[in-house]
Every structure is written in C-alpha cells, then in structure tokens.
Design a protein around this motif. Structure first.
Motif, mmCIF file in Angstrom:
data_model
loop_
_atom_site.group_PDB
_atom_site.id
_atom_site.type_symbol
_atom_site.label_atom_id
_atom_site.label_comp_id
_atom_site.label_asym_id
_atom_site.label_seq_id
_atom_site.Cartn_x
_atom_site.Cartn_y
_atom_site.Cartn_z
ATOM 1 N N TYR A 58 -8.310 15.970 -6.160
ATOM 2 C CA TYR A 58 -7.793 15.243 -5.005
ATOM 3 C C TYR A 58 -8.968 14.659 -4.227
ATOM 4 O O TYR A 58 -9.901 15.372 -3.847
ATOM 5 N N PHE A 59 -8.906 13.334 -3.990
ATOM 6 C CA PHE A 59 -9.969 12.623 -3.269
ATOM 7 C C PHE A 59 -9.320 11.907 -2.090
ATOM 8 O O PHE A 59 -8.746 10.820 -2.224
ATOM 9 N N ASP A 60 -9.392 12.547 -0.949
ATOM 10 C CA ASP A 60 -8.632 12.115 0.220
ATOM 11 C C ASP A 60 -8.917 10.677 0.654
ATOM 12 O O ASP A 60 -7.966 9.922 0.910
ATOM 13 N N PRO A 61 -10.194 10.238 0.764
ATOM 14 C CA PRO A 61 -10.422 8.846 1.223
ATOM 15 C C PRO A 61 -9.767 7.814 0.306
ATOM 16 O O PRO A 61 -9.183 6.832 0.793
ATOM 17 N N LEU A 62 -9.853 8.017 -0.999
ATOM 18 C CA LEU A 62 -9.230 7.073 -1.931
ATOM 19 C C LEU A 62 -7.712 7.138 -1.847
ATOM 20 O O LEU A 62 -7.029 6.103 -1.884
ATOM 21 N N ASP A 63 -7.179 8.353 -1.735
ATOM 22 C CA ASP A 63 -5.729 8.508 -1.698
ATOM 23 C C ASP A 63 -5.126 7.844 -0.468
ATOM 24 O O ASP A 63 -4.113 7.143 -0.545
ATOM 25 N N ARG A 64 -5.758 8.034 0.690
ATOM 26 C CA ARG A 64 -5.212 7.452 1.920
ATOM 27 C C ARG A 64 -5.407 5.931 1.944
ATOM 28 O O ARG A 64 -4.537 5.206 2.446
ATOM 29 N N ALA A 65 -6.530 5.455 1.397
ATOM 30 C CA ALA A 65 -6.737 4.005 1.324
ATOM 31 C C ALA A 65 -5.696 3.364 0.414
ATOM 32 O O ALA A 65 -5.167 2.278 0.716
ATOM 33 N N ALA A 66 -5.374 4.026 -0.683
ATOM 34 C CA ALA A 66 -4.359 3.504 -1.595
ATOM 35 C C ALA A 66 -2.984 3.500 -0.942
ATOM 36 O O ALA A 66 -2.202 2.547 -1.094
ATOM 37 N N GLU A 67 -2.698 4.543 -0.191
ATOM 38 C CA GLU A 67 -1.404 4.623 0.492
ATOM 39 C C GLU A 67 -1.280 3.520 1.538
ATOM 40 O O GLU A 67 -0.222 2.882 1.674
ATOM 41 N N ASP A 68 -2.363 3.252 2.271
ATOM 42 C CA ASP A 68 -2.342 2.176 3.274
ATOM 43 C C ASP A 68 -2.142 0.818 2.614
ATOM 44 O O ASP A 68 -1.376 -0.027 3.110
ATOM 45 N N LEU A 69 -2.827 0.584 1.484
ATOM 46 C CA LEU A 69 -2.686 -0.702 0.804
ATOM 47 C C LEU A 69 -1.291 -0.856 0.216
ATOM 48 O O LEU A 69 -0.731 -1.960 0.213
ATOM 49 N N HIS A 70 -0.714 0.232 -0.261
ATOM 50 C CA HIS A 70 0.661 0.188 -0.771
ATOM 51 C C HIS A 70 1.615 -0.284 0.317
ATOM 52 O O HIS A 70 2.502 -1.117 0.077
ATOM 53 N N THR A 71 1.395 0.226 1.535
ATOM 54 C CA THR A 71 2.236 -0.197 2.665
ATOM 55 C C THR A 71 1.967 -1.651 3.027
ATOM 56 O O THR A 71 2.905 -2.433 3.287
ATOM 57 N N GLU A 72 0.694 -2.043 3.058
ATOM 58 C CA GLU A 72 0.334 -3.422 3.400
ATOM 59 C C GLU A 72 0.937 -4.429 2.424
ATOM 60 O O GLU A 72 1.416 -5.495 2.833
ATOM 61 N N LEU A 73 0.918 -4.102 1.160
ATOM 62 C CA LEU A 73 1.453 -5.023 0.149
ATOM 63 C C LEU A 73 2.965 -4.932 0.005
ATOM 64 O O LEU A 73 3.554 -5.705 -0.762
ATOM 65 N N GLU A 74 3.573 -3.977 0.733
ATOM 66 C CA GLU A 74 5.027 -3.774 0.673
ATOM 67 C C GLU A 74 5.510 -3.604 -0.774
ATOM 68 O O GLU A 74 6.488 -4.225 -1.202
ATOM 69 N N LEU A 75 4.796 -2.740 -1.496
ATOM 70 C CA LEU A 75 5.140 -2.559 -2.908
ATOM 71 C C LEU A 75 6.490 -1.886 -3.118
ATOM 72 O O LEU A 75 7.051 -1.943 -4.211
ATOM 73 N N ARG A 76 7.018 -1.252 -2.069
ATOM 74 C CA ARG A 76 8.342 -0.636 -2.199
ATOM 75 C C ARG A 76 9.435 -1.698 -2.194
ATOM 76 O O ARG A 76 10.535 -1.456 -2.659
ATOM 77 N N ARG A 77 9.136 -2.875 -1.644
ATOM 78 C CA ARG A 77 10.171 -3.905 -1.520
ATOM 79 C C ARG A 77 9.950 -5.070 -2.487
ATOM 80 O O ARG A 77 10.881 -5.794 -2.796
ATOM 81 N N THR A 78 8.717 -5.267 -2.922
ATOM 82 C CA THR A 78 8.422 -6.409 -3.788
ATOM 83 C C THR A 78 8.105 -5.935 -5.199
ATOM 84 O O THR A 78 7.841 -4.753 -5.433
ATOM 85 N N GLU A 79 8.125 -6.861 -6.121
ATOM 86 C CA GLU A 79 7.751 -6.546 -7.505
ATOM 87 C C GLU A 79 6.251 -6.280 -7.526
ATOM 88 O O GLU A 79 5.450 -7.151 -7.191
ATOM 89 N N PRO A 80 5.823 -5.044 -7.890
ATOM 90 C CA PRO A 80 4.395 -4.696 -7.792
ATOM 91 C C PRO A 80 3.482 -5.633 -8.576
ATOM 92 O O PRO A 80 2.398 -5.981 -8.081
#
Length: 478
Positions: free
Chosen positions: A164-186
């Motif tokens: 587990y690498f916290d800085p990478l994990d949280r940065a990825a989670e923030d970018l996932h939200t920014e790109l709205e990957l839950r709503r758009t085609e990834p």
C-alpha cells in the motif's frame, strides 16, 4: 605403440597432472628427470604445458612408476567442467563471465580445486536459501543484497509497505473523481486526458505494426501506441499506467529513492511497479473499490465486471487494501506458469511464499490450467496448523493470435480462515483442509507422497526393508 597425439590429433599436454604425480611421489624435478632419462629443463617445460609429452616419456613414466597411462592422458572431466561453469555464471559473481575454455583449464590443471569451488557454491546456495527462509527478514536481505535478483528486491519493498502506497493511492482517487470516471466511459476520458494535458495522441495500431509490443510511448512525437491485441480493460490500464508515469513521476521517484535499492535494474522495476499500482488505483479507486468488495463479498468476477478490469487486475488490487483507517481482508497472491515457475507473489500474515522453488503441488492452483472456466476453491492447512481459504483460477495474457497463442497463468488468492466468511468463496467449501507446505525445500511433512525434494538441512535415512508413501525418508533431528 603409444602415440604422442590423442585421437583428435591434438598434442598431449599433461603438465598439471605430471606435476601432481611428481609431488605425490615426493620427487624433485631433478630426481624425476633422472628417473626418466631426460633433462630437468625439458621436464620443467612439460609441467608448464610448453612442451607436449612424447610417446617415449609416456612409456618410461608407466614403467618407472607403475601407473596406468590413461590416468595421465584421459580427457578433462566434462561433467565437472559443466558444474563449475554453471557455478561461475551465478549473478552473485557480477557481470564478468569466465569463458568455458578457462574453466576447462582450471579443471585440467587442478580438478580437486575445481570440485572444491563447486562444493563451495553449493553450500553458498544452501545458505542463501536458509537465510531467506522467513520472507522479508532484514538480516537475509542485508546479507544477500548484492545477489538477490531485482524482482526479489522489489517484492521486499512491497512486503515492507504491505503493498500500500498512500500518496499514489490518494492521488489516483482524486484523479478518478476529477475525470468523473464513474459517469463517463473510462477509455474515452483517459484518451482525452492524454490529449489535453500531455499533448499526446493515443493510437490503436495493427499487430503487424506493433511487432512484439503491446504499448510504446513516443514522447517526442506525442504518441502513445497501443496494439490492437489489447482488450478494452488492458487498453484502459496501459493509458492509466502512462498517466501515472507522467503525472506522478516525482512521487514515484521519491518512493524509489527511499527504498534505497542497490541496482539500477531494481530501481527501474520498482518505478514500473509503482506506475502499475497507480493505474490500478485510478481504475479501481480505494474507497469505492473497498465498498464494492465488501458488498460483493470479494467476488473477483463481479468486481471485474463492475470496474471494467480483468480478473488478474482485480486480484492484484485486493492485496492493496491496507489503508490504516479502512482495511480490507488481508489477502495473499501468487502467479505461476504451467511449469510451476513462480512469477509474482505477495505474502500476507503467516502465509509466506518462499523465494526458492515453486509452490506446494497439493495446492489446487496447479489444477487451474485444466479447469479454465471456473475458480477452484480450497481450504488448506500449513505445517504450523494455520488454515487458509484459497481460490485459484487460470488467466490469459493479452496479445494472442491463432498462430501465436497468449500465455496462460494460474493465479491464487487467499486469506486466513478467520476472514473466510467475508468471502463468497467460503460458501463453496466442503471437507477438511488440505495439508500443504511452503514448498518441498521448506516443508517438514515427511510422509507427503508428492514430495520432490528433502527439506533443507535434513539428512536422508534409507530403510531397505520398507517403502513409505514418500520416496524420501529422513534421519531424526538431534
């Protein structure tokens, strides 16, 4: 009549053997020269292989000292040459390679020394295995730091971080939200990210253009080329990997620097591993993924469908759920090929994968190649009495065609039996746990019928009167 050349027409040079014969008889060069009726200088040249031995001298040697000529003129021990040549190719000796011709010279000149070197290497190998008996031991890592392959060095970093690498994990989670990957085609969103933020065009190219490659990033031309052989989940992952390399390079480099790895190869491999970690975290962000894993009871296939990822990507991600305030089930992971070679592993808790050898043949992971369409669920018991729930399945690499089929692997995932009820696979369990071990080198189950090697450090004790289930019998420990 004795010839002064051998069957291949080569002159007979027996200098080291002639010198060993003389010293074993306790003779000086002067005394032996007198016995043979030759000059001392001629004997000296023969002992240094600067003169070939003549037929006349060979006959005189045989008559004077009552020795068999074949003992002096027979060829070099090729088996010993092969053993020493293999030992001297050990990566622990560095990049310099001793040519086989020099190995033959050593064996010819001093076979006892050559045998001692081979035995020394065998003892070194055994000691290395014992040092790493407990996975991740600091003492073992320090002692073998210069000899451990880059893959093992990187695995040690993952183990210490609990994957587990916290800085990478949280940065990825923030970018996932920014790109709205839950709503758009990834895939669409990731391609747009490369274009808008990195002036890079993502292209899907034919297999005959991307020969032997699945991804190629050309920074100068602003292109990320992907092979048409990649399925949709792998295309998304490869783009996410490149985004990680571009946007998280400083974070990745900081982690690599703190790891203090001893080789360039290990640093590069860790850098790639961390970019892969970011890609998985971007496509399967920690919070939503953990919530889904708990709701779906860690069903690998269900999670793969929900997050548009492959089964292997999901299995990897399940081993990273170690965020202190939100932990998932502690999972271990392994990947093997059809020959049993272990190419990926992550230990968890008391379940430790050894560095050397394969995995236990009684574990159902080996049967996954014969059952490609379903997961194989099994409870297993280690020699220390601990039991685990395991699930194994076959996975196939991207990039296969009719003429060049994809590689197949078997992956195994598991957890301590105390967590089993949280996994859907516990509903499939029946019967008693299968007794297994780490591997044959480290397992103490003496009567196992599947045993391929005796345990390290245990002496064999053959009983001619009986034949047990195992082909090996062991002397009792003292």
């Amino acid at each position: 009549m004795v010839n002064s050349v051998n069957k291949r027409g080569e002159k007979i040079l027996i200098g080291p053997r002639l010198r060993r014969l003389r010293t074993s008889l306790g003779l000086t060069q002067t005394r032996m020269a007198e016995d043979l009726g030759i000059s001392g200088s001629y004997l000296n040249l023969m002992e240094r292989n600067q003169r070939a031995v003549s037929a006349k001298v060979l006959l005189r040697l045989s008559e004077t000292y009552d020795i068999n000529l074949s003992a002096l003129t027979s060829g070099t021990d090729q088996q010993l040459v092969g053993e020493l040549f293999e030992a001297l190719r050990d990566p622990a000796l560095g990049r310099d390679r001793v040519p086989k011709s020099e190995v033959e010279d050593v064996v010819g000149a001093s076979p006892a020394t050559a045998r001692a070197l081979v035995n020394l290497h065998q003892r070194y190998t055994e000691l290395s295995r014992r040092l790493v008996r407990e996975e991740g031991a600091d003492e073992a890592a320090s002692a073998l730091q210069g000899t451990v392959p880059a893959t093992d060095l990187v695995r040690d970093v993952l183990q210490r971080a609990r994957n587990y690498f916290d800085p990478l994990d949280r940065a990825a989670e923030d970018l996932h939200t920014e790109l709205e990957l839950r709503r758009t085609e990834p895939l669409t969103a990731l391609i747009a990210r490369m274009k808008d933020h990195h002036n890079t065009v993502v292209r899907i190219l034919p297999n005959d253009v991307m020969v032997d490659m699945l991804r190629y990033y050309d920074r100068h031309s602003g292109r990320l080329n992907l092979s048409e052989l990649l399925p949709a989940s792998s295309r998304r992952f490869q783009i996410a990997f490149q985004i990680g390399m571009l946007e998280q390079r400083s974070v990745i480099d900081t982690i690599v620097e703190r790891a203090d790895l001893p080789t360039i190869d290990a640093k590069r491999l860790l850098r790639t591993t961390l970019a892969n970690y970011f890609a998985a975290a971007l496509l399967m962000p920690y919070g939503p993924f953990l919530k889904a894993a708990e709701a779906l009871r860690y069903d690998i296939d269900a999670l793969a469908h929900r997050f548009g990822s492959s089964a292997e990507q999901v299995a990897h991600r399940l081993t990273t759920l170690s965020r202190p305030e939100a932990r998932g089930v502690p999972m271990f992971f392994v990947r093997i090929d059809i020959a049993g070679n272990l190419s990926k592993r992550f230990s968890q808790g008391r379940f430790v994968f050894p560095r050397f050898g394969g995995v236990c043949p009684r574990w159902a992971i080996h049967e996954a190649f014969a059952s490609p369409d379903k997961p194989l669920v099994q409870s297993v018991e280690m020699p220390d009495g601990e039991t685990y729930l395991t699930v194994a399945r076959r996975v196939t690499r991207s990039g296969g065609t009719s003429s060049a089929p994809s590689q197949s692997f078997a992956i195994g995932l598991g957890c301590d039996m105390t967590h089993a009820k949280r996994l859907v696979y516990s509903d499939w369990l029946s019967g008693n746990p299968m007794p297994i071990g780490p591997n044959c080198y480290l397992c103490e189950r003496e009567a196992c019928p599947q045993r391929a090697h005796p345990p390290l450090g245990r002496a064999l004790a053959h009983d001619e009167r009986a034949r047990g289930l195992s082909q090996f019998a062991f002397a009792p420990d003292h």
